[in-house]
Structures are given as C-alpha cells and as structure tokens.
Scaffold this active site. Structure first.
Site, PDB file in Angstrom:
ATOM      1  N   ASP A  81      77.119 -29.468 -29.674  1.00  0.00           N
ATOM      2  CA  ASP A  81      77.209 -30.533 -28.675  1.00  0.00           C
ATOM      3  C   ASP A  81      77.215 -29.648 -27.549  1.00  0.00           C
ATOM      4  O   ASP A  81      77.110 -28.445 -27.332  1.00  0.00           O
ATOM      5  CB  ASP A  81      78.340 -31.377 -28.693  1.00  0.00           C
ATOM      6  CG  ASP A  81      79.729 -30.497 -28.788  1.00  0.00           C
ATOM      7  OD1 ASP A  81      79.861 -29.205 -28.558  1.00  0.00           O
ATOM      8  OD2 ASP A  81      80.650 -31.159 -29.060  1.00  0.00           O
ATOM      9  N   ASP A 123      79.338 -29.030 -23.625  1.00  0.00           N
ATOM     10  CA  ASP A 123      80.356 -29.614 -22.796  1.00  0.00           C
ATOM     11  C   ASP A 123      80.330 -29.202 -21.374  1.00  0.00           C
ATOM     12  O   ASP A 123      79.814 -28.022 -21.144  1.00  0.00           O
ATOM     13  CB  ASP A 123      81.757 -29.030 -23.218  1.00  0.00           C
ATOM     14  CG  ASP A 123      81.693 -29.457 -24.817  1.00  0.00           C
ATOM     15  OD1 ASP A 123      81.522 -30.561 -25.057  1.00  0.00           O
ATOM     16  OD2 ASP A 123      82.041 -28.448 -25.813  1.00  0.00           O
ATOM     17  N   ASP A 180      79.755 -34.051 -23.608  1.00  0.00           N
ATOM     18  CA  ASP A 180      80.993 -34.131 -23.096  1.00  0.00           C
ATOM     19  C   ASP A 180      81.105 -33.887 -21.608  1.00  0.00           C
ATOM     20  O   ASP A 180      80.814 -32.979 -21.304  1.00  0.00           O
ATOM     21  CB  ASP A 180      82.269 -33.653 -23.749  1.00  0.00           C
ATOM     22  CG  ASP A 180      82.392 -34.082 -25.259  1.00  0.00           C
ATOM     23  OD1 ASP A 180      81.942 -35.190 -25.524  1.00  0.00           O
ATOM     24  OD2 ASP A 180      83.162 -33.272 -26.100  1.00  0.00           O
TER      25      ASP A 180
END
Length: 515
Positions: free
Chosen positions: A322, A324, A439
């Site tokens: 992912d 961030d 995120d």
C-alpha cells in the site's frame, strides 16, 4: 537450584527418623537439583528404611554426595556456594545409591559411580556479533539469506493467521537476525552465539540448509487451512479472526464467500470487489504518481503543508502493499480537520473508491501516556482505496528491477486465487485504472518526528524500538511521543536523530531499518 544450607546437623548413630543407622561411616546427602523434591524425598525415605544415614541438609559430617544428571563441576560449584569447597566428600552418581539400596549395604565405589568431569572443548570463535535488538543493528534490503528468512516468515505468517502472536514475533525476530548477516549462511555452526534464534527456528534453518526446504514449512504452506486463510485475509477489511470463522463455516475461496449470504461491511465489500488490484504489488512509480495527486490536494486546501511518503518506499523498497502519506503543517493546530477537506477534494474528482476517516483522539497527560488499547496510533487519518488512472502511472518512468519479496508473495497469492476462483478475465479487468490502498495520516508538527519514525517501519524495527525504550531505558515510545518514566516527563524532538539520541541509540537511516 541446589538445596541451601540451613543448619548443621549433629551426627549420630541413630537416624532422626527413629530407624537404626547400620553404616555410621556413610553419611549421605542427596542433591535436589535435576532430581526434584518429590523424588529426593522418596529416595531419602528408602535409604533410611535400609539403615543408611541420609541428611536433609548439607553439613561437615556428610561423606557421600549423591547427584542425578549433574556433572562433578556442577556439584563442586554448589559446594563452593555453601562455602564447603574444601570438604573431602565422594561425588557420586545416583547409580551408586540405587545399587547400594539393592545390596542392602554401601557397595564398592567404582569408576562408573563417580560423577563425570565435563570435557572442556576448545571454544570456537563466534563468526557474527549481532546485537539482540533489531533497532541496534543496520539491515539493508540486501538479504543474503532469503531461503532461510522466507521459511521463517511463512511460519510467522501462519502463526499470525492463527492468532499466535508470541510465536509469530519469535519467528520474525529470528528472520530479522538472518537478514542482518553480511554473508550467506551455509552451516548451522555459523549461527553460534546469535540472539533470537530459538530451538524451533534453528531446526527450520538446519532443515533448509541441509535439504533445501523445510518439511514443516512445506506442509504448512500447502495446507488447505493456510491457503484459505491467506486468501481470505487478502480481502481488505478482513482480519485473521474473521477469516478463521469463515473457514470453519466451509468458506475457502472468494466465490464461496460471495455466495454465502454474509453481510459484508463497506470495507470488505470494496476489498472483495477490488481483490485483484489490492493484491498486486504497488510500484514506486505508482506511489509517486499518487503522491503528486495527494500533494496537489493538500496544498490546495491548506497551503504550506508538508507531505512525506513513508513506509517501505521511504526505506528504499521498489514495491509495496500500500502507500502511506504523512502530512503536517508548520503552524500547530492548522492541520486539524485537514483529512476531511482532502477527502472532499479527492471525492469530487472521482479518485476514491472507498474511504473511512478517523479523528485525532490522542491526549497528552502530565502523568504520562495511558496504556493504549492497541499499538495503533490515534492520529487523524483516512483509510482509502485510491483510483489511479493508468495515464498517471505511465507518466512516471518505470524501472522493472529485480523481483522483490512483495512481488513474489503477491504472484503466489494470485496464482492460488486464479487456480481456485475466478477466471482470468474476471481477475484482470480490462479498464484504464487500478485500485490502490492509500493511507493519509495527519500529525501536529510537535509530534511529526515521532510520527515519521513510527510510520517508516519496518513493523519489527518499530516493535523493537518500543521494547528497547521500555526494557532498557524505562521510557514509553509511540508514534506521538517519548516519555521518560524515571524523570516523569516527555522528551521533545524535532527530528528522528533526536529521538535516537534520547534512546541512547546510534542513528540508523531509513534505508537500514528493513528488519
């Protein structure tokens, strides 16, 4: 431990248990260490019944010391602790005692009855000197022992899927030690003296070195349970407990889940819908393309803000699971409410497929930080699934590089997905965008250095930093602050270097925190 000296007993021809002593020239003391209290008590009663004088406490009148599974050196060390090192006594194995019981009198002491001396071998030099805590050592992305660390990581993952956190951390720590070694390990003897390598980890390592693979690891990763739980936890919003519950209901793949009638929450619905994309590795170029969009959004709604790409990409990785981003503003307080504004900006442009916002719930107390319900920090943030247009991806120069462990794991994951579930056309939807987990985390500037450190990782490196802070320095470290429990005060910092200094650690740059 050995039975401690309590008081000297007065030697005499009559046992303190009321039986007649037949052999007053033999006074016996049984060493409890490795024998156990109950066995020692039984043998003492047996000896007294046969007319032997068996003492409960060691004293000057003892002539025969009987031990079980101890060396002569072990017993002499104990005698020294009793300040009886110069006493002339026979150091005998339990076999002399049992033979004497059978004979009904003290048997002749032979060589086989005497406690053996430990054969001292010449100590081999330790090949590697590795500190115990991962935050004390430098770990780059150059892993010379991927065959060993992959095996241990599989067992750690299996333990995590079974909610066995202690076992998982033990395997992770063992793998982290191997990652820090400068050369390939070809013999188990090279690992002599290294920390964090428990018996279980060493068995696995030895198996891989000698046979190329670990039979335990192979059995684990090919088990139906492991494959199903790995597949199900690959769904965004699904944890190990939920996956385990579904598995017990007979759900082992995505089609079965979709047809099960389970009422999935929003995150799980999005995770199932975008399963293929979310289990594909995210490249550095894709992360930077998303970063350009996020930076524009943040600066549009709050000029002067600072945005940093954190996680594995900050540590130098070329792919990740992912992306961030950590955001702050140099004026304390101006960052409050920033997430909702950025989310509105992105939503208006159709860039978010899913999003969930949380407010900052961190409170600083003069009495120090309260014990948090989990290691999760309490910043204002947005968990999201980002819609990245392919034209944005190709606007960056892509460097294929070598296949990373993230890529290898995702490929294996998707091969199983393909073999057990949807067709190839369903797995690889023909569209001009892909879904990416993103995120967005907002920190006050006063906590920004701690947030950068906490969100850079790796996960084990951060865990070890907190363990070092608590166990060695009597401090409490989080992604918000550092509190000195001895001085009863917060230690402020404006950079990662200052935090390492507070902790008494040599500064380790992000590229060498890949524990």
């Amino acid at each position: 431990m050995m039975v401690p000296l309590k008081r000297r007993k007065v030697c005499g021809p009559v046992s303190d248990r009321g039986t007649t002593v037949k052999f007053p020239y033999v006074v016996i003391f049984l060493v409890e260490r490795k024998m156990g209290a109950s066995r020692r008590a039984f043998l003492s009663r047996l000896g007294r019944k046969n007319g032997f004088q068996v003492e409960d406490d060691f004293s000057d009148c003892v002539t025969h010391v009987i031990s079980e599974n101890n060396s002569a050196d072990d017993v002499r060390t104990w005698l020294d602790l009793q300040q009886k090192g110069n006493v002339t006594v026979e150091l005998l194995d339990i076999c002399w005692y049992t033979e004497s019981m059978e004979a009904g009198c003290p048997v002749e002491i032979l060589a086989k009855h005497k406690l053996q001396e430990v054969q001292k071998v010449k100590e081999e030099s330790v090949e590697f000197l590795i500190p115990s805590y991962a935050c004390q050592r430098r770990t780059s992305l150059d892993n010379h022992n991927t065959n060993l660390t992959d095996a241990l990581s599989h067992l750690a993952e299996n333990a995590e899927l079974n909610n066995e956190d202690g076992r998982a951390v033990a395997f992770r720590r063992a793998a982290a030690v191997l990652k820090a070694l400068p050369v390939k390990v070809t013999s188990i003897t090279q690992l002599r003296g290294l920390p964090c390598l428990g018996e279980h980890s060493q068995r696995v390592i030895k198996d891989v070195i000698e046979n190329g693979v670990s039979s335990e690891v192979e059995s684990t990763i090919h088990s139906e349970r492991f494959k199903a739980l790995k597949l199900l936890t690959g769904i965004f919003g699904v944890g190990a407990k939920t996956a385990d519950r579904w598995f017990k209901e007979g759900i082992q793949n995505l089609t079965q889940l979709a047809n099960s009638g389970h009422d999935l929450n929003r995150a799980q619905q999005a995770g199932l819908e975008h399963y293929y994309d979310l289990n594909q590795p995210v490249t550095k170029a894709e992360a930077e393309a998303i970063g350009d969009i996020v930076k524009k959004a943040v600066l549009d709604v709050l000029p002067g803000s600072e945005i940093i790409l954190t996680g594995g990409f900050r540590r130098g990785k070329i792919t990740g699971h992912d992306v961030d981003f950590l955001i702050t503003h140099p004026d304390e307080g101006k960052e409050v409410g920033l997430v909702s504004k950025v989310v509105s900006w992105l939503t208006a442009r159709g860039l978010l497929l899913y999003q969930k916002n949380t407010r900052n719930s961190y409170l600083e107390s003069e009495d120090g930080p309260a014990q948090p319900p989990s290691n999760m920090d309490r910043f204002e943030r947005c968990f999201s699934i980002f819609k990245l247009e392919k034209k944005e991806m190709h606007s960056k120069h892509l460097h294929p590089g070598t296949q990373s462990s993230d890529q290898k794991t995702s490929i294996e994951h998707l091969q199983y997905f393909q073999a057990n579930d949807l067709s190839n056309s369903q797995m690889r939807p023909n569209r001009n965008w892909r879904a990416v987990r993103v995120d967005l985390v907002v920190s006050p500037i006063s906590q920004f250095a701690f947030a950068v450190l906490g969100w850079t990782g790796s996960k084990l490196f951060e865990r070890e930093l907190r363990r070092w802070a608590g166990q060695v320095k009597s401090m409490s470290l989080s992604s918000h602050a550092l509190y000195d429990n001895k001085q009863c005060k917060y230690l402020r910092a404006t950079s990662e270097e200052e935090i390492f200094t507070h902790l008494g650690l040599e500064f380790i740059p992000p590229s060498e925190r890949n524990a």
